[in-house]
Design an enzyme around this catalytic site. Structure first.
Site, PDB file in Angstrom:
ATOM      1  CB  CYS A  80       0.808 -11.249  18.045  1.00  0.00           C
ATOM      2  SG  CYS A  80      -0.729 -10.705  18.772  1.00  0.00           S
ATOM      3  CD  GLN A  82       2.965 -16.543  22.438  1.00  0.00           C
ATOM      4  OE1 GLN A  82       2.661 -16.821  21.286  1.00  0.00           O
ATOM      5  NE2 GLN A  82       3.047 -15.304  22.869  1.00  0.00           N
ATOM      6  CB  CYS A  91      -2.122 -29.312   8.885  1.00  0.00           C
ATOM      7  SG  CYS A  91      -1.600 -27.618   9.158  1.00  0.00           S
TER       8      CYS A  91
END
Ligand code: SAH
Length: 387
Positions: free
Chosen positions: A341, A216, A92
């Site tokens: 967010c 986070q 990834c």
């Protein structure tokens, strides 16, 4: 300087996590800037988005779902967008590479330990997910094995085999999830090795992170984000500050260094426990944490006639609610620093606050989620002077 391996992802289409695969990073920033401007321009000028110098491998939390293909081969990765089919993920481009390696090692060990992957359809098998978190500053690594039952056969040997390949692993935890659910984690954690949590440093404070707590996912940009939040708050040492939706207390503890008093409120009990430990760990004596719904807490504070000078609020994607926002108005802080967010719910909440005596001073987007279509924004509001 960008990381060397920046080729395109082979499973991008099936995974669907990176909306902007193949889109040059500068272009991604331009798109996000436009999106925030479209939603927030009515409230004020939007500053240019703060992007990353190196937008790859930034995620400190890697989650892989485990399963089997029809051929019997074990796969680990992510659900194909909109389905329950697992896409095998090997490299990834946004996840921490070390964590990805650990997940592949676990995949390779399962057969010899006779650990079967969980089958969602018939409820058989044991291993559902693996979650790896790495403290980018501390280097500490936590591996969470999400199992359908509390018993992992030959657990000590399994940990030994895993740590033989990755001696840098600091702690291994079993999380028991025996429900038929799409939630990744269950309620119960069993520590197999190490302390059951890791620590990491942000903006000069040390934070304890448990398997269940929110932290986070992009630590590099989190420092940029919190730095802006503190700049907007402009604390002088005299203020009474509220850190609402405080998680493990990150924003409140950083603010505590420059304020008179900080009050944190958070709904998740594990996060509150971590927040209290973090206060001790950082020798912050001017901060208290409350385990409650932020809206209810603020209503109670407003009813008893309490005041605050600065309110930091960092709600989840759904944004805040009217109970909370109407109480902010009653508590009447000089400044509100809203960290969001989701620019859509931010716009909705700004509409409320600007309709009740507050004006927007600064709007600063920060790219925390490169390649995905999420955008973080920090916004400063201050009380309008009555005319
Ligand atoms: N400020 C923290 C956490 C932000 S994420 C940080 O920067 O790390 C949002 C947090 O809000 C999560 O920890 C979540 O558990 C919490 N939360 C969600 N709904 C809530 C509610 N109604 N009241 C209080 N906290 C809530």
């Amino acid at each position: 300087m960008e990381s060397k391996n920046t080729g395109t992802c082979k499973v991008a289409k099936k995974c669907g996590g990176c909306r902007y695969q193949g889109v040059p990073y500068k272009e991604q920033l331009r798109i996000k800037q436009k999106q925030v401007e479209r939603l927030l321009k009515p409230y004020g000028k939007v500053s240019p988005i703060l992007g990353m110098e190196d937008p790859y491998y930034y995620r400190n939390k890697v989650h892989a779902v485990f399963g089997r293909e029809r051929s019997g081969a074990i796969v680990s990765g992510t659900y194909q967008a909109g389905t329950h089919k697992i896409v095998n993920v090997d490299d990834c481009l946004i996840e921490d590479r070390k964590s990805g390696e650990i997940i592949r090692t676990i995949r390779g060990l399962l057969k010899s330990f006779k650990i079967w992957t969980y089958d969602e359809d018939n409820g058989s098998g044991l291993l559902r997910h693996v979650l790896v978190r790495r403290g980018f500053t501390s280097g500490q690594i936590m591996v969470v094995l999400v199992l359908a039952s509390p018993i992992l056969p030959s657990k000590n040997n399994f940990v030994k085999a895993l740590r033989k390949v990755h001696p840098e692993i600091s702690t291994v935890v079993i999380n028991v999830n025996d429900q038929k659910t799409s939630m990744v984690l269950g309620r119960r954690d069993i520590v197999l090795y190490g302390k059951g949590y890791i620590e990491d440093t942000l903006c000069g404070c040390v934070f304890r992170i448990s398997p269940q707590s929110f932290y986070q996912v992009n630590p590099v940009q989190t420092e940029v984000l919190y730095g802006k939040a503190m700049e907007f708050a402009g604390l002088t040492g005299k203020e009474r500050v509220i850190d609402a939706y405080c998680g493990i207390g990150t924003i409140g503890l950083i603010a505590a260094k420059g304020a008179k008093e900080v009050i944190g409120v958070e709904l998740n009990g594990d996060a509150v426990r971590d927040a209290r430990t973090n206060a001790k760990r950082n020798e912050a004596k001017n901060i208290r944490f409350y385990h409650e719904d932020a809206g209810k807490f603020m209503v109670a504070m407003a009813e008893t006639g309490e005041k605050a000078d600065v309110v930091f609020m960092d709600p989840p994607r759904a944004g805040s609610d009217e109970a909370f926002l109407s109480s902010v108005i009653k508590l009447s802080p000089q400044k509100v620093v809203y960290i969001s967010c989701n620019p859509e719910t931010l716009a909705r909440d700004l509409q409320y606050l600007t309709g009740h005596g507050y004006g927007v001073q600064r709007i600063q987007p920060v790219d925390m989620f490169c390649f995905s279509d999420h955008t973080e924004t920090v916004c400063l509001l201050s009380k309008k002077v009555p005319v």
